[in-house]
Scaffold this motif. Structure first.
Motif, short mmCIF file in Angstrom:
data_model
loop_
_atom_site.label_atom_id
_atom_site.label_comp_id
_atom_site.label_asym_id
_atom_site.label_seq_id
_atom_site.Cartn_x
_atom_site.Cartn_y
_atom_site.Cartn_z
N PHE A 232 42.42 61.20 150.34
CA PHE A 232 42.59 62.39 150.87
C PHE A 232 42.44 62.76 152.30
CE2 PHE A 232 43.07 64.91 146.80
CZ PHE A 232 44.53 64.56 146.65
N ASP A 233 41.26 62.05 152.59
CA ASP A 233 40.54 62.31 154.09
C ASP A 233 41.32 61.40 155.09
OD1 ASP A 233 38.40 63.81 153.29
OD2 ASP A 233 36.89 62.26 153.52
N LEU A 234 42.09 60.35 154.59
CA LEU A 234 43.04 59.69 155.45
C LEU A 234 44.47 60.19 155.43
CD1 LEU A 234 41.24 56.23 155.05
CD2 LEU A 234 41.49 57.26 157.30
N GLY A 235 44.87 61.07 154.64
CA GLY A 235 46.28 61.62 154.64
C GLY A 235 47.16 60.96 153.20
N LEU A 236 46.40 60.15 152.61
CA LEU A 236 47.14 59.62 151.51
C LEU A 236 47.38 60.51 150.49
CD1 LEU A 236 45.73 55.91 151.58
CD2 LEU A 236 47.95 56.78 152.19
N THR A 237 48.60 60.93 149.83
CA THR A 237 48.85 61.94 148.89
C THR A 237 49.37 61.32 147.69
OG1 THR A 237 50.85 62.62 149.60
CG2 THR A 237 49.21 64.03 150.46
N THR A 238 50.02 59.94 147.72
CA THR A 238 50.44 59.18 146.66
C THR A 238 49.95 57.72 146.81
OG1 THR A 238 52.43 60.41 146.14
CG2 THR A 238 52.46 58.14 145.54
N VAL A 239 49.34 57.37 145.76
CA VAL A 239 48.97 55.86 145.95
C VAL A 239 49.91 55.12 144.63
CG1 VAL A 239 46.91 56.24 147.09
CG2 VAL A 239 46.66 56.41 144.43
N ASP A 240 50.21 54.03 144.99
CA ASP A 240 50.82 53.07 144.17
C ASP A 240 49.91 51.82 143.90
OD1 ASP A 240 53.12 54.38 145.24
OD2 ASP A 240 54.46 52.50 145.20
N ASP A 241 49.10 52.25 142.72
CA ASP A 241 48.05 51.09 142.37
C ASP A 241 48.69 49.89 141.53
OD1 ASP A 241 45.70 49.84 141.22
OD2 ASP A 241 44.65 51.81 141.27
N PRO A 524 45.46 53.80 165.84
CA PRO A 524 44.14 53.75 164.85
C PRO A 524 43.19 54.97 164.82
CG PRO A 524 44.71 51.77 166.07
CD PRO A 524 45.26 52.80 166.86
N THR A 525 43.01 55.63 165.92
CA THR A 525 42.05 56.41 165.91
C THR A 525 42.57 57.95 165.35
OG1 THR A 525 42.51 57.19 168.43
CG2 THR A 525 41.02 55.50 167.85
N ILE A 526 43.76 58.15 165.20
CA ILE A 526 44.39 59.33 164.72
C ILE A 526 43.35 59.79 163.46
CG2 ILE A 526 46.36 60.53 163.75
CD1 ILE A 526 47.91 58.86 165.33
N LYS A 527 43.25 61.14 163.44
CA LYS A 527 42.51 61.76 162.26
C LYS A 527 43.37 62.62 161.69
CE LYS A 527 37.93 60.43 163.39
NZ LYS A 527 38.76 59.23 164.21
N VAL A 528 43.17 62.78 160.37
CA VAL A 528 43.86 63.81 159.54
C VAL A 528 43.03 64.94 159.67
CG1 VAL A 528 44.60 64.33 157.09
CG2 VAL A 528 44.81 61.90 158.45
N LEU A 529 43.73 66.19 160.20
CA LEU A 529 42.91 67.45 160.18
C LEU A 529 42.80 68.12 158.89
CD1 LEU A 529 44.27 68.84 163.44
CD2 LEU A 529 41.92 67.67 163.17
N GLN A 530 44.23 68.00 158.26
CA GLN A 530 44.13 68.72 156.81
C GLN A 530 45.27 68.15 156.08
OE1 GLN A 530 44.51 73.10 156.58
NE2 GLN A 530 44.01 73.17 158.90
N THR A 531 44.80 67.88 154.68
CA THR A 531 45.72 67.39 153.80
C THR A 531 46.08 68.24 152.69
OG1 THR A 531 44.63 65.13 154.23
CG2 THR A 531 46.05 65.29 152.16
N PHE A 532 47.40 68.69 152.46
CA PHE A 532 47.86 69.40 151.45
C PHE A 532 48.53 68.56 150.25
CE2 PHE A 532 47.11 73.63 152.85
CZ PHE A 532 46.86 73.50 154.18
N VAL A 533 48.30 68.80 149.02
CA VAL A 533 49.02 68.31 147.91
C VAL A 533 49.28 69.48 146.94
CG1 VAL A 533 48.72 67.04 145.52
CG2 VAL A 533 47.60 66.32 147.82
N ASN A 534 50.62 69.53 146.80
CA ASN A 534 51.26 70.62 145.99
C ASN A 534 50.88 71.95 146.71
OD1 ASN A 534 52.92 70.16 143.98
ND2 ASN A 534 51.14 71.34 142.21
N GLY A 535 50.91 72.25 148.03
CA GLY A 535 50.74 73.19 148.65
C GLY A 535 49.32 73.71 148.76
N GLU A 536 48.24 72.86 148.11
CA GLU A 536 46.89 73.33 148.09
C GLU A 536 46.20 72.23 149.09
OE1 GLU A 536 44.56 73.17 144.50
OE2 GLU A 536 46.60 74.01 143.70
N LYS A 537 45.33 72.98 149.70
CA LYS A 537 44.70 72.04 150.69
C LYS A 537 43.51 71.20 150.07
CE LYS A 537 41.94 73.17 155.14
NZ LYS A 537 40.77 72.15 155.02
N VAL A 538 43.57 69.85 150.29
CA VAL A 538 42.60 69.08 149.44
C VAL A 538 41.63 68.47 150.37
CG1 VAL A 538 44.04 68.57 147.34
CG2 VAL A 538 44.37 67.34 149.46
N LYS A 539 41.95 68.63 151.85
CA LYS A 539 41.02 68.03 152.85
C LYS A 539 40.97 69.16 153.91
CE LYS A 539 40.33 65.95 156.88
NZ LYS A 539 39.29 65.06 157.15
#
Ligand code: ZN
Length: 539
Positions: A232-241, A524-539
């Protein structure tokens, strides 16, 4: 009369309200890359019940909707939540449950780190790696007395940086049932004054290693939560494991159902016989957060260790071809079984022989089947005549592998075969889409490193100056699609995620820089300010 005025007032309010629809969340004043079919931009969008219900200009959205919460993005860039199409999410989490001792400058520092780690994690068995007595002032192997004093009851077994030596405490030694009289062959069990020092070298390490238990359920759950936070801190909201056990899948599902895990997971089930039997019988299962509809299968090994299966010998090791890790018969039978179900098959293939065999096998079993979207994972070295087969098979590729391997890849395969190596643009031109991932924790987690590697094809030191085989670089638009809508497509999820469009999940991220326009070296230095999943802020 008074009542009439009241009624009139009430009616007017009603009319005013009905003009503006109520919604949960409005994002406005943003530089939105929607990643829709036209790759159109927008300024604002509205979210209700976790889904995007409208996208448009700030004016349009604010006229039409009134929200419980409004986020003013201050002109910042917003892109869809990123998808990592090939990673080891659970593996990343498990790694967080192990102590990292690399860079320690003394045995005391090792001990300090162990204490700090255990204070935070409280694991039942402390494992880890990275100490190196050659970096210490006293360049001798440590002995376990201090370790025993600090951890009298909790077993500790930590490997040297090279993995060829292990330091264990008495609790771990007792658990393994090892004494000064335990026989062994090869390697060494170090002793001092007739007592065990706790250091095991090579073969005998197995005596301890074989008694290290897997993670407890709580530790596994913690691993998943730790990995989620990193993502979430890096902006990933779906992961293919890529390669999960049944237990891990069930744990992920139960945590998601309980609201303890919010990240979306596309599970590639490890394609062993037990799992094939179980899941082929059970069939595809899907929730909003978890999609179990694919198998991860192995074709060959890796190029660095010369395990990737090549059609001709390695250029830097005569008569050595690498090897398939499954027999051709197993490959064909497994593919046939999966083809007869609705599941997707995702096969690790790195060498040109593995790619050749898998592509041919896929073609044979998928004949007459429609829209199966089978994937080759990595597709690193591909023979010229095999590119054509990628017309029907999704290339699932990891751009940082190109920039990690570029220093030695040509040594392995020579100047001719390297032309079909890490050929992302050529693969894209065949299939029309690529699914992008990182393969973390083999590589670093950051999707911005993937973006940079795909576009610049350079390392972080700006090497090589002209970029590595830049004819196979992807454009920024292609790269963003590969991390969003095309990755979603490779998961059969393009109708619910991968773009900021009406009726899709409100998964999106706000960035501190415009990834589509900023100087490529800054990506490479771009920062994720906020991450939303399902309309909810998770970061
Ligand atoms: Zn992998």
């Amino acid at each position: 009369m008074k009542t009439n005025i009241l009624i009139l007032f009430f009616l007017l309010t009603l009319i005013a309200c009905s003009k503006q629809e109520k919604t949960d969340l409005i994002i406005t004043n943003a530089n939105v890359y929607t990643v829709n079919d036209d790759f159109a931009k927008a300024e604002a969008f509205a979210v209700k019940d976790g889904k995007i219900i409208a996208v448009g200009s700030a004016d349009e959205i604010q006229k039409k909707y009134v929200a419980l919460e409004t986020v003013d993005a201050n002109g910042k860039t917003i892109v869809p939540g990123l998808i990592d199409a090939h990673c080891h999410f659970f593996g990343l989490g498990l790694q967080q449950q192990k102590v990292d001792l690399t860079g320690t400058k003394s045995y005391d520092e090792v001990l300090e780190k162990l204490v700090a780690f255990q204070k935070e994690k409280n694991v039942s068995y402390i494992t880890g790696r990275g100490w190196d007595q050659n970096d210490w002032e006293v360049k001798e192997f440590p002995t376990k007395e201090k370790l025993d004093a600090l951890f009298p009851k909790t077993p500790v077994a930590v490997r040297r940086i090279d993995g060829h030596a292990l330091l264990a405490n008495q609790a771990a030694i007792d658990l393994a049932g090892v004494t000064v009289n335990t026989p062994f062959s090869g390697g060494d069990i170090l002793k001092k004054d007739g007592k065990l020092t706790g250091v095991f070298i090579d073969n005998p390490m197995g005596l301890i290693g074989s008694t290290i238990p897997g993670p407890t359920k709580n530790e596994a759950a913690q691993a998943l939560k730790d990995a989620e936070k990193i993502c979430f801190d890096l902006g990933l909201t779906t992961v293919d494991d890529a390669g999960l056990s049944k237990e891990a899948i069930e744990l992920i599902d139960s945590l998601q159902q309980a609201g303890e895990l919010q990240i979306r997971v596309y599970a590639m089930v490890s394609a062993n016989k037990q799992n094939l039997d179980y899941y082929l019988d059970k069939g595809i299962s899907k929730t909003d957060l978890l999609n179990v509809r694919s198998f991860k299968f192995y074709g060959d090994g890796a190029l660095g260790s010369r395990g990737a299966a090549m059609r001709k010998p390695y250029s830097d090791k005569p008569n050595h071809y690498g090897a398939l890790v499954n027999t051709i018969e197993t490959i064909q039978q497994t593919a046939k079984r999966i083809a007869d179900s609705d599941f997707q098959m995702n096969t690790h293939a790195i060498g040109d022989s593995a790619n050749h065999i898998l592509l041919q096998t896929y073609a044979a079993v998928l004949k007459d089947k429609k829209d199966r979207r089978w994937r080759i994972e990595h597709a690193q070295i591909v023979s010229p005549e095999d590119f054509e087969a990628f017309k029907n098979i999704i290339p699932s590729i990891q751009p940082t592998h190109a920039t990690s391997d570029m220093y030695w890849a040509e040594d392995r395969v020579g100047s001719e075969r390297i032309k079909g190596g890490y050929a992302y643009k050529d693969l894209l031109n065949k299939y029309g889409k690529v699914a992008l991932g990182t393969d973390f924790p083999v590589e670093k987690v950051s999707p911005f490193l993937t973006f940079y590697a795909a576009v610049a094809r350079k390392d972080l030191n700006n090497y090589p100056k002209e970029g590595f085989q830049t004819g196979n670089a992807l454009s920024r638009e292609e790269t963003l699609k590969g991390m969003t809508i095309w990755a979603a497509y490779s998961n059969f999820e393009e109708n619910e995620k991968g773009s900021i469009e009406t009726s899709k999940f409100a998964d999106f991220i706000i960035l501190d820089k415009n990834i589509m326009e900023v100087e490529i070296n800054e990506v490479p230095t771009i920062k994720v300010l906020q991450t939303f999943v399902n309309g909810e802020k998770v970061k």
